[in-house]
Design an enzyme around this catalytic site. Sequence first.
Site, mmCIF file in Angstrom:
data_model
loop_
_atom_site.group_PDB
_atom_site.id
_atom_site.type_symbol
_atom_site.label_atom_id
_atom_site.label_comp_id
_atom_site.label_asym_id
_atom_site.label_seq_id
_atom_site.Cartn_x
_atom_site.Cartn_y
_atom_site.Cartn_z
ATOM 1 N N LYS A 183 0.773 -1.227 -0.016
ATOM 2 C CA LYS A 183 0.043 0.019 0.104
ATOM 3 C C LYS A 183 0.911 1.279 -0.097
ATOM 4 C CE LYS A 183 -2.701 3.553 1.456
ATOM 5 N NZ LYS A 183 -2.042 4.838 1.661
ATOM 6 N N GLU A 258 9.432 1.926 11.012
ATOM 7 C CA GLU A 258 10.509 3.078 10.982
ATOM 8 C C GLU A 258 9.347 4.291 11.055
ATOM 9 O OE1 GLU A 258 11.793 6.323 9.817
ATOM 10 O OE2 GLU A 258 12.446 5.132 7.949
ATOM 11 N N CYS A 291 13.926 11.265 6.228
ATOM 12 C CA CYS A 291 13.691 11.071 7.653
ATOM 13 C C CYS A 291 15.171 10.710 8.538
ATOM 14 C CB CYS A 291 13.054 9.518 8.100
ATOM 15 S SG CYS A 291 13.798 8.342 7.173
ATOM 16 N N GLU A 388 9.676 16.616 14.656
ATOM 17 C CA GLU A 388 9.833 16.274 13.316
ATOM 18 C C GLU A 388 9.224 17.348 12.356
ATOM 19 O OE1 GLU A 388 11.232 12.479 10.408
ATOM 20 O OE2 GLU A 388 9.026 12.510 11.316
#
Length: 488
Positions: A183, A258, A291, A388
């Site tokens: 997906k 992750e 990331c 973040e």
Amino acid sequence: MSSVTGRVEVAGVEVSPDHFIGGERVASQSRFEDVSPIDAGVIAEVSRGGEREADQAVQAANEAFPGWAALGPAGRAGYIHRLADLIDENVERLAAVENADMAMLLRSLRARVISRGAKNFRSYADLATAYEERDWHSLGTWNRVQRMPAGPAAVITPWNAPFMLSTWKTAPALAAGCTVVLKPAEWSPLSCSILAELAAEAGFPPGVFNVLQGYGEEVGASLVSHPLLKRVSFTGSPEAGRQIGVAAARNLVPFTAEMGGKGPLIVFEDADLDAAARKAAGQYDDSGQVCLAGTRLIVQESVADEFLEKFHRYLDEQVLGDPREDSTTISPLIHPEHLQRVEGFVERARAEGHRIVRGGRRSEAGPLFYEPTLIEPTSNDAEIVQSEVFGPVLTFQTFSEEEEAVALANSTEYGLSGVLYTTSLGRADRVGRQVRAGIVWVNTFLVRDLTAPFGGMDISGIGREGGDYALDFYSELKTLQILEGSVG
């Protein structure tokens, strides 16, 4: 739902905007708009899946699993190597579509990113084939640890580097003998649609590799809660990861994730400041949508001014522009919603009194560009330091002693990556051991050995990918134990 042959043209390449399930294209009645970051224009109307499509895909993967598992590592390797060859033959097509869909620099896609996907497939096929089962004698018995394919696996990937990250997860799953339902993120789904067709061209049996399009809270939620799944792998935000983890736990399905980072880039006074400043300015690559990026610059006080001078000089060389042009070094943000999110972080930091050293506003380069921004916070507890941003926004802090640098590095909830610049081997080892992160680079960045473990600590993730760590995740390990002398 109905099977369709409708296709759209994206960057001169024909692409299907529909699901790929059981070896066939499947359309949904409901669709969503896929927007190109290059000009914020709609490039495709993509099938918007839901519970029915998720069930159909998992059922197809489940039906295909026994045959795929029975092939063994060597038998599966032939299919996987053919897929890798086809990726290499279609670099231009894949690069053009991913550039239009996600706006990563076209030259990077052509030179290294797409081919990395082919490397992922080859590497995991070879690792699975080379695996040696552990044998030993104990307590009058002969023992062997066997690696068995786990079953159908759901793989959910993010919108940044969608093709490469999808291959990073699907390659070990397929090599281990799992069938896959992939997906991709709704903001950049189209290169994964091409990947499905290449798998079919490579001869993968129907149902071994399936692709579902749609929103996470709709088709994704139905997918990860399906009772026939045996593994779930996710890359994305901690918020989504928690929800997926809960769904997997209800069915006692092993889950790896992750979930982003807030990496420190620590520069000591003995470092090569030129190299450190150049690498720091390079953290704006892909508009900061990486990331693993070192987004918190933590520099020793004695060299802070000199470092900043070099940093600004290297940043002045960067070019915001059309990601199809070779002269461009910084691309646009992925989506209007994400631009607003990034802008919100900066505006809140400004309102809280943190110093905007550079940037801090939208760029005239295009509708989804934001200027490379550097912020000097007044407190380490500030949102701009702790959360973040996933955009072209770095923070700048200083320290006096090594212990302070380590404390700053470990002061967030994240623990994905870290970068150190020092010429002292002792300090590199000492500080590297203390920084809480799944990977710490010293005097380099983003160098990845595919056999090494990869993953995050704390809210950056759970589990490890890479090498045998990934193959073990997609397998069931069992011990065969035979009484010595009882068989001939």
